[in-house]
Scaffold this motif. Structure first.
Motif, PDB file in Angstrom:
ATOM      1  N   GLY A 196      14.408  55.481  27.211  1.00  0.00           N
ATOM      2  CA  GLY A 196      15.177  55.656  25.996  1.00  0.00           C
ATOM      3  C   GLY A 196      15.958  54.400  25.623  1.00  0.00           C
ATOM      4  N   ILE A 197      16.780  54.529  24.564  1.00  0.00           N
ATOM      5  CA  ILE A 197      17.538  53.401  23.995  1.00  0.00           C
ATOM      6  C   ILE A 197      19.008  53.625  24.289  1.00  0.00           C
ATOM      7  CG2 ILE A 197      18.050  52.109  21.899  1.00  0.00           C
ATOM      8  CD1 ILE A 197      15.428  53.263  20.736  1.00  0.00           C
ATOM      9  N   ASP A 198      19.649  52.639  24.886  1.00  0.00           N
ATOM     10  CA  ASP A 198      21.068  52.760  25.243  1.00  0.00           C
ATOM     11  C   ASP A 198      21.979  52.494  24.055  1.00  0.00           C
ATOM     12  OD1 ASP A 198      20.331  53.333  27.826  1.00  0.00           O
ATOM     13  OD2 ASP A 198      20.382  51.228  28.462  1.00  0.00           O
ATOM     14  N   ASP A 199      21.687  51.478  23.263  1.00  0.00           N
ATOM     15  CA  ASP A 199      22.574  51.079  22.161  1.00  0.00           C
ATOM     16  C   ASP A 199      21.750  50.991  20.879  1.00  0.00           C
ATOM     17  OD1 ASP A 199      24.511  50.140  20.509  1.00  0.00           O
ATOM     18  OD2 ASP A 199      25.096  48.433  21.752  1.00  0.00           O
ATOM     19  N   LEU A 200      21.795  52.043  20.079  1.00  0.00           N
ATOM     20  CA  LEU A 200      21.019  52.060  18.836  1.00  0.00           C
ATOM     21  C   LEU A 200      21.631  51.158  17.771  1.00  0.00           C
ATOM     22  CD1 LEU A 200      20.233  55.887  18.625  1.00  0.00           C
ATOM     23  CD2 LEU A 200      18.596  54.060  19.061  1.00  0.00           C
ATOM     24  N   ASP A 201      22.943  50.920  17.831  1.00  0.00           N
ATOM     25  CA  ASP A 201      23.601  50.111  16.797  1.00  0.00           C
ATOM     26  C   ASP A 201      23.207  48.648  16.880  1.00  0.00           C
ATOM     27  OD1 ASP A 201      24.858  52.392  15.917  1.00  0.00           O
ATOM     28  OD2 ASP A 201      26.623  52.081  17.193  1.00  0.00           O
ATOM     29  N   GLU A 202      23.033  48.132  18.103  1.00  0.00           N
ATOM     30  CA  GLU A 202      22.727  46.709  18.287  1.00  0.00           C
ATOM     31  C   GLU A 202      21.232  46.433  18.453  1.00  0.00           C
ATOM     32  OE1 GLU A 202      24.976  44.381  18.166  1.00  0.00           O
ATOM     33  OE2 GLU A 202      26.699  45.728  17.999  1.00  0.00           O
ATOM     34  N   LEU A 203      20.390  47.500  18.258  1.00  0.00           N
ATOM     35  CA  LEU A 203      18.980  47.380  18.605  1.00  0.00           C
ATOM     36  C   LEU A 203      18.251  46.316  17.795  1.00  0.00           C
ATOM     37  CD1 LEU A 203      16.722  48.551  20.353  1.00  0.00           C
ATOM     38  CD2 LEU A 203      16.275  50.210  18.533  1.00  0.00           C
ATOM     39  N   PHE A 204      18.517  46.220  16.494  1.00  0.00           N
ATOM     40  CA  PHE A 204      17.775  45.314  15.614  1.00  0.00           C
ATOM     41  C   PHE A 204      18.490  43.981  15.392  1.00  0.00           C
ATOM     42  CE2 PHE A 204      16.360  49.613  14.386  1.00  0.00           C
ATOM     43  CZ  PHE A 204      15.011  49.469  14.613  1.00  0.00           C
ATOM     44  N   GLU A 205      19.555  43.716  16.200  1.00  0.00           N
ATOM     45  CA  GLU A 205      20.238  42.441  16.084  1.00  0.00           C
ATOM     46  C   GLU A 205      19.432  41.352  16.800  1.00  0.00           C
ATOM     47  OE1 GLU A 205      22.882  41.741  14.343  1.00  0.00           O
ATOM     48  OE2 GLU A 205      23.044  43.829  13.657  1.00  0.00           O
ATOM     49  N   PRO A 206      19.397  40.134  16.266  1.00  0.00           N
ATOM     50  CA  PRO A 206      18.671  39.037  16.928  1.00  0.00           C
ATOM     51  C   PRO A 206      19.247  38.755  18.314  1.00  0.00           C
ATOM     52  CG  PRO A 206      19.190  38.459  14.656  1.00  0.00           C
ATOM     53  CD  PRO A 206      19.931  39.720  14.943  1.00  0.00           C
TER      54      PRO A 206
END
Length: 583
Positions: free
Chosen positions: A517-527
């Motif tokens: 799974g994904i731990d941090d969805l807010d920072e997922l698409f940050e470079p």
């Protein structure tokens, strides 16, 4: 004049508080008095009722034990084996015969006496041969043709409760059968509670008692020898059952509660003494809680009254401190502003240079990331071609070289696309079949997929699913999503990847895995955001993929699946010409 007026107002303001304190005190006195009377009566009545109930139960148990044993002599007097033993003077099996009965009957002991009063068989082998010719239970049984009850005082202390009956044969009187009733188990049962219990016969002698020293005495002599409270305490110590302590206290000058019940057997009477030792304790416990409650209420009243006066003083002190603190903050802010203005110009000059360096670094990382997949595939195909040439299979090696050539062409296309990223135009867009892009991406990922045991499920429509976009860039998005799914399922026990392509008002491409799974969805698409180990990735794959999908007019989202794993979904607009052709 104003001071006198203020003091008068303060005195007037104190009167309601004083009246409230007096009211609470009076209420507490009345409440405690009523509670004391009610609880004392209730607990005392409970003690009396429980004592009477126990007495009724004790009498019933005593009568049951006597009646049950009274039938035994009549049955044993007719036993053929006992009659034969008395006739033949052969008692070798008689004792064993009596032992077989005693456990079932529950008697203290059984004795078989011959016509001379000699014990010829007994459950207590130590009594064999004893002479009972003058014993009342033998003499009375010889004189009567019925079951006789005899209360005999033992030499060692206490009493024996014996039922006896004459045994007759064809030749006349053969002997007597004697059954001793086990009354000690009743006394042991009575000792299990906190009552002192005694049973008196018609001659006022105590024949059963929880206090052994009372047996054989009259009631007055027994109480003088061992008082009832002491006897009760001894019974409690013997059972070690502190939960069975009585529910009464010392009331009305009486130390104990005496109850007497008539036993319907030969004029016997049963007397019990129950202590009043805890009514006062239980009542005092409730009263203590009430006193504590009223004390807390008064303390709160005084606390609130004192807090009003203290709050005014604290308010003025706090206001003065706030004014001084505000003055200091203003001076600090003025000095800070002057310092910031001096450094602002230097920061503005360095910011432009830092932005240029950051953009250059991001572009370099993007180029490295985009070329990583074709280079990895080329390495795999070169290794395969070398192996095929060593095995003298040039035709298959040429096929690998052709794939390497296609990958080189793809790398050139990627570099050309990176040059055009700044333009973000749609001039080079064309109709692209999303199904073909999925198949091409899987073909590109074939070398990595062969090294892993992953269950890949594809759900694709039967017809073309067209969008307006760039095929290579769409394939790159799918490859990035597949590569992330492979990395996420490295630690899964049964790795699975599911690819679902659906067409409706929009084109929906879903990639689902059963990884962690994904731990941090807010920072997922940050470079440069990544959860991989150093050297496994730079954190640009999802950032680049999100930018490509946005350029194609769509949206890339991610979420955690309810059953575990991650779900990435690409939403793209459906090509309108394809809709018109379908109509």
């Amino acid at each position: 004049m104003s001071v006198v007026t203020t003091d008068a107002k303060r005195g007037q303001n104190r009167w309601p508080f004083r009246l409230a304190v007096v009211f609470v005190c009076l209420l507490g006195v009345v409440t405690i008095s009523v509670t004391n009377n009610l609880l004392t009566q209730r607990f005392t009545e409970t003690t009396r009722n429980r004592a009477e109930l126990r007495m009724t139960l004790y009498v019933a148990n005593l009568m049951s034990e006597l009646q049950r044993n009274s039938i035994v002599p009549q049955l044993l007097a007719r036993d053929p084996e006992l009659i034969t033993a008395l006739e033949n003077n052969d008692f070798s099996l008689s004792t064993q015969r009596l032992l077989s009965f005693v456990d079932e009957i529950g008697a203290a002991s059984l004795m078989l006496l011959d016509k001379d009063g000699r014990t010829v068989a007994a459950t207590d082998r130590n009594r064999l041969g004893e002479a009972h010719r003058s014993a009342p239970y033998f003499v009375n049984a010889q004189r009567n043709n019925a079951t006789i009850f005899t209360l005999a005082e033992r030499d060692t202390g206490g009493f024996a409760f014996v039922y006896s009956r004459r045994i007759e044969g064809p030749t006349g009187n053969l002997g007597v059968i004697a059954v001793e009733v086990d009354m000690q188990k009743l006394e042991r049962g009575w000792a299990g509670v906190s009552d002192a219990v005694l049973v008196m016969d018609s001659e006022e002698r105590i024949i059963l008692a929880t206090e052994p020293r009372w047996r054989g005495q009259t009631e007055d002599d027994a109480l003088a020898l061992q008082s009832a409270p002491s006897a009760i305490e001894r019974a409690v110590r013997a059972t070690q059952d502190w939960a069975a302590l009585p529910v009464d206290a010392y009331l009305g000058g009486e130390a104990v509660l005496r109850r007497e019940v008539r036993v319907p057997f030969q004029g016997w009477r049963m007397v019990s003494y129950t202590t009043y030792s805890s009514v006062r304790e239980r009542v005092n416990g409730v009263l203590a809680l009430e006193v504590m409650g009223f004390a807390i209420l008064l303390a709160l009243m005084f606390w609130f009254s004192g807090r009003k006066t203290a709050s005014r003083l604290v308010f003025f002190q706090r206001e003065s401190q706030e004014l001084r603190a505000l003055n200091q903050r203003l001076q600090s802010e003025i000095a800070e502003r002057e310092k910031v203005e001096k450094t602002l110009e230097v920061a503005e000059q360095t910011l432009a240079q830092s932005s240029k360096l950051a953009a250059l670094g991001e572009m370099s990382a993007a180029v490295s990331h985009e070329l990583n997949q074709p280079l990895a595939a080329m390495k795999t195909y070169l290794a395969g071609a070398r192996l095929l040439l060593q095995r003298k299979r040039p035709d298959e090696a040429l096929s690998s070289f052709q794939r390497i050539d296609d990958l080189i062409e793809r790398m050139g296309a990627i570099t050309r696309q990176l040059k055009s990223y700044a333009r973000k135009g749609a001039d080079a867009f064309e109709a692209v079949d999303t199904r073909a892009a999925v198949s091409a991406a899987l073909s590109m990922m074939e070398p990595q997929l062969k090294t892993r045991d992953v269950d890949i499920t594809r759900t694709l429509p039967s017809g073309p699913v067209l969008i307006m976009g760039d095929r290579l860039r769409l394939e790159q998005v799918i490859i990035n999503l597949l590569r992330n799914a492979l990395d996420a399922t490295k630690t899964a026990k049964d790795p699975k990847i599911e690819i679902i392509l659906a067409a409706g008002k929009t084109v929906s491409l879903t990639v689902r895995d059963n990884g962690h799974g994904i731990d941090d969805l807010d920072e997922l698409f940050e470079p440069f955001y990544t959860t991989k180990q150093p050297g496994d990735g730079v954190g640009l794959g999802l950032a680049i993929s999100s930018g490509i999908v946005n350029d194609l007019g769509g949206r890339l989202t991610a979420r955690n699946a309810s059953g575990g794993g991650a779900v990435f979904e690409v939403q793209l607009p459906l090509y309108e010409a394809d809709i018109a052709a379908a109509e």
